[in-house]
Write a protein that holds these residues in place. Structure first.
Motif, PDB file in Angstrom:
ATOM      1  N   PRO A 104      14.185   5.703  13.257  1.00 56.91           N
ATOM      2  CA  PRO A 104      15.314   5.896  12.344  1.00 56.91           C
ATOM      3  C   PRO A 104      15.010   5.374  10.940  1.00 56.91           C
ATOM      4  O   PRO A 104      14.280   4.405  10.775  1.00 56.91           O
ATOM      5  N   GLY A 105      15.585   6.011   9.982  1.00 53.03           N
ATOM      6  CA  GLY A 105      15.379   5.587   8.604  1.00 53.03           C
ATOM      7  C   GLY A 105      14.018   5.964   8.070  1.00 53.03           C
ATOM      8  O   GLY A 105      13.553   5.405   7.084  1.00 53.03           O
ATOM      9  N   PHE A 106      13.353   6.899   8.714  1.00 56.58           N
ATOM     10  CA  PHE A 106      12.036   7.377   8.295  1.00 56.58           C
ATOM     11  C   PHE A 106      11.028   6.234   8.173  1.00 56.58           C
ATOM     12  O   PHE A 106      10.227   6.180   7.253  1.00 56.58           O
ATOM     13  N   SER A 107      11.076   5.308   9.118  1.00 56.32           N
ATOM     14  CA  SER A 107      10.155   4.176   9.105  1.00 56.32           C
ATOM     15  C   SER A 107       8.729   4.661   9.289  1.00 56.32           C
ATOM     16  O   SER A 107       8.449   5.478  10.150  1.00 56.32           O
ATOM     17  N   ARG A 108       7.836   4.163   8.498  1.00 57.84           N
ATOM     18  CA  ARG A 108       6.419   4.495   8.649  1.00 57.84           C
ATOM     19  C   ARG A 108       5.651   3.363   9.304  1.00 57.84           C
ATOM     20  O   ARG A 108       4.448   3.428   9.477  1.00 57.84           O
ATOM     21  N   ASP A 109       6.330   2.305   9.684  1.00 62.54           N
ATOM     22  CA  ASP A 109       5.674   1.141  10.267  1.00 62.54           C
ATOM     23  C   ASP A 109       5.491   1.242  11.778  1.00 62.54           C
ATOM     24  O   ASP A 109       4.535   0.732  12.321  1.00 62.54           O
ATOM     25  N   ALA A 110       6.420   1.874  12.448  1.00 62.20           N
ATOM     26  CA  ALA A 110       6.378   1.910  13.911  1.00 62.20           C
ATOM     27  C   ALA A 110       5.331   2.895  14.416  1.00 62.20           C
ATOM     28  O   ALA A 110       4.995   3.858  13.762  1.00 62.20           O
ATOM     29  N   THR A 111       4.830   2.632  15.613  1.00 61.38           N
ATOM     30  CA  THR A 111       3.854   3.502  16.257  1.00 61.38           C
ATOM     31  C   THR A 111       4.488   4.092  17.504  1.00 61.38           C
ATOM     32  O   THR A 111       4.983   3.366  18.351  1.00 61.38           O
ATOM     33  N   ALA A 112       4.458   5.412  17.617  1.00 63.70           N
ATOM     34  CA  ALA A 112       5.007   6.045  18.813  1.00 63.70           C
ATOM     35  C   ALA A 112       4.107   5.769  20.014  1.00 63.70           C
ATOM     36  O   ALA A 112       4.572   5.382  21.078  1.00 63.70           O
ATOM     37  N   PHE A 113       2.804   5.953  19.849  1.00 62.03           N
ATOM     38  CA  PHE A 113       1.871   5.790  20.962  1.00 62.03           C
ATOM     39  C   PHE A 113       0.685   4.971  20.488  1.00 62.03           C
ATOM     40  O   PHE A 113      -0.036   5.379  19.593  1.00 62.03           O
ATOM     41  N   HIS A 114       0.497   3.817  21.084  1.00 59.97           N
ATOM     42  CA  HIS A 114      -0.599   2.921  20.718  1.00 59.97           C
ATOM     43  C   HIS A 114      -1.504   2.758  21.936  1.00 59.97           C
ATOM     44  O   HIS A 114      -1.093   2.207  22.951  1.00 59.97           O
ATOM     45  N   HIS A 115      -2.714   3.267  21.840  1.00 61.81           N
ATOM     46  CA  HIS A 115      -3.652   3.237  22.966  1.00 61.81           C
ATOM     47  C   HIS A 115      -4.688   2.146  22.762  1.00 61.81           C
ATOM     48  O   HIS A 115      -5.364   2.117  21.742  1.00 61.81           O
ATOM     49  N   LYS A 116      -4.801   1.242  23.725  1.00 64.06           N
ATOM     50  CA  LYS A 116      -5.750   0.138  23.635  1.00 64.06           C
ATOM     51  C   LYS A 116      -6.638   0.124  24.884  1.00 64.06           C
ATOM     52  O   LYS A 116      -6.620  -0.821  25.654  1.00 64.06           O
ATOM     53  N   MET A 117      -7.391   1.174  25.078  1.00 64.39           N
ATOM     54  CA  MET A 117      -8.254   1.276  26.241  1.00 64.39           C
ATOM     55  C   MET A 117      -9.306   0.170  26.212  1.00 64.39           C
ATOM     56  O   MET A 117      -9.785  -0.216  25.151  1.00 64.39           O
ATOM     57  N   ASN A 118      -9.657  -0.321  27.371  1.00 64.33           N
ATOM     58  CA  ASN A 118     -10.662  -1.368  27.574  1.00 64.33           C
ATOM     59  C   ASN A 118     -10.238  -2.712  27.011  1.00 64.33           C
ATOM     60  O   ASN A 118     -11.060  -3.553  26.721  1.00 64.33           O
ATOM     61  N   GLN A 119      -8.937  -2.938  26.855  1.00 67.74           N
ATOM     62  CA  GLN A 119      -8.427  -4.231  26.462  1.00 67.74           C
ATOM     63  C   GLN A 119      -7.423  -4.698  27.492  1.00 67.74           C
ATOM     64  O   GLN A 119      -6.913  -3.912  28.278  1.00 67.74           O
ATOM     65  N   THR A 120      -7.111  -5.975  27.484  1.00 72.09           N
ATOM     66  CA  THR A 120      -6.114  -6.492  28.394  1.00 72.09           C
ATOM     67  C   THR A 120      -4.752  -6.418  27.750  1.00 72.09           C
ATOM     68  O   THR A 120      -4.626  -6.224  26.558  1.00 72.09           O
ATOM     69  N   ALA A 121      -3.717  -6.592  28.555  1.00 77.65           N
ATOM     70  CA  ALA A 121      -2.353  -6.536  28.051  1.00 77.65           C
ATOM     71  C   ALA A 121      -1.947  -7.837  27.364  1.00 77.65           C
ATOM     72  O   ALA A 121      -0.887  -7.922  26.771  1.00 77.65           O
ATOM     73  N   ASP A 122      -2.783  -8.845  27.416  1.00 75.09           N
ATOM     74  CA  ASP A 122      -2.482 -10.121  26.770  1.00 75.09           C
ATOM     75  C   ASP A 122      -2.651  -9.955  25.265  1.00 75.09           C
ATOM     76  O   ASP A 122      -3.757  -9.797  24.767  1.00 75.09           O
ATOM     77  N   LYS A 123      -1.555  -9.978  24.520  1.00 69.48           N
ATOM     78  CA  LYS A 123      -1.613  -9.726  23.079  1.00 69.48           C
ATOM     79  C   LYS A 123      -2.301 -10.848  22.318  1.00 69.48           C
ATOM     80  O   LYS A 123      -2.643 -10.678  21.155  1.00 69.48           O
ATOM     81  N   SER A 124      -2.511 -11.975  22.948  1.00 71.19           N
ATOM     82  CA  SER A 124      -3.173 -13.069  22.251  1.00 71.19           C
ATOM     83  C   SER A 124      -4.684 -12.878  22.216  1.00 71.19           C
ATOM     84  O   SER A 124      -5.374 -13.565  21.488  1.00 71.19           O
ATOM     85  N   SER A 125      -5.209 -11.931  23.018  1.00 70.20           N
ATOM     86  CA  SER A 125      -6.662 -11.722  23.023  1.00 70.20           C
ATOM     87  C   SER A 125      -7.078 -10.608  22.103  1.00 70.20           C
ATOM     88  O   SER A 125      -6.328  -9.877  21.579  1.00 70.20           O
TER      89      SER A 125
END
Length: 116
Positions: free
Chosen positions: A95-116
């Motif tokens: 909403p609001g024509f935001s250009r910051d958000a990502t619809a689909f973010h693919h992080k293959m070969n990484q863990t789900a731990d965002k701190s890594s």
């Protein structure tokens, strides 16, 4: 192209600030994991909306008939750590024509731990 859609009846509002995602889907080795018919709106939350986690030998996750909203710099609609998956008949809205958000973010070969 126009896509005419009605919003799903199930509504989740993301007001969460801890965790990785509002909904986490993990691949299963014997059955397909599915998410369907859910509307997710951005509230005050700062975590991703949907997260797909990989499993060795897991079957592709299917997401369909959803409406997912994002509109700030930290929230992705869909964060995937999987090698495969199917997303169809799903609306990603910023909403609001935001250009910051990502619809689909693919992080293959990484863990789900965002701190890594």
């Amino acid at each position: 192209n126009w896509h005419i859609a009605s919003r799903p009846q199930t509504l989740l509002i993301n007001n969460a600030s801890t965790g990785n995602a509002l909904i986490a889907l993990t691949e299963d080795t014997s059955n397909t994991t599915e998410l369907g018919g859910v509307q997710m709106e951005l509230g005050t939350g700062s975590i991703d909306m949907i997260e797909i986690l990989a499993t060795n030998g897991g079957k592709p996750v299917q997401i369909h008939g959803c409406w997912v909203q994002s509109g700030n710099t930290t929230v992705d609609c869909l964060q995937s750590y999987s090698r495969s998956g199917i997303v169809y008949d799903t609306v990603f809205e910023a909403p609001g024509f935001s250009r910051d958000a990502t619809a689909f973010h693919h992080k293959m070969n990484q863990t789900a731990d965002k701190s890594s």
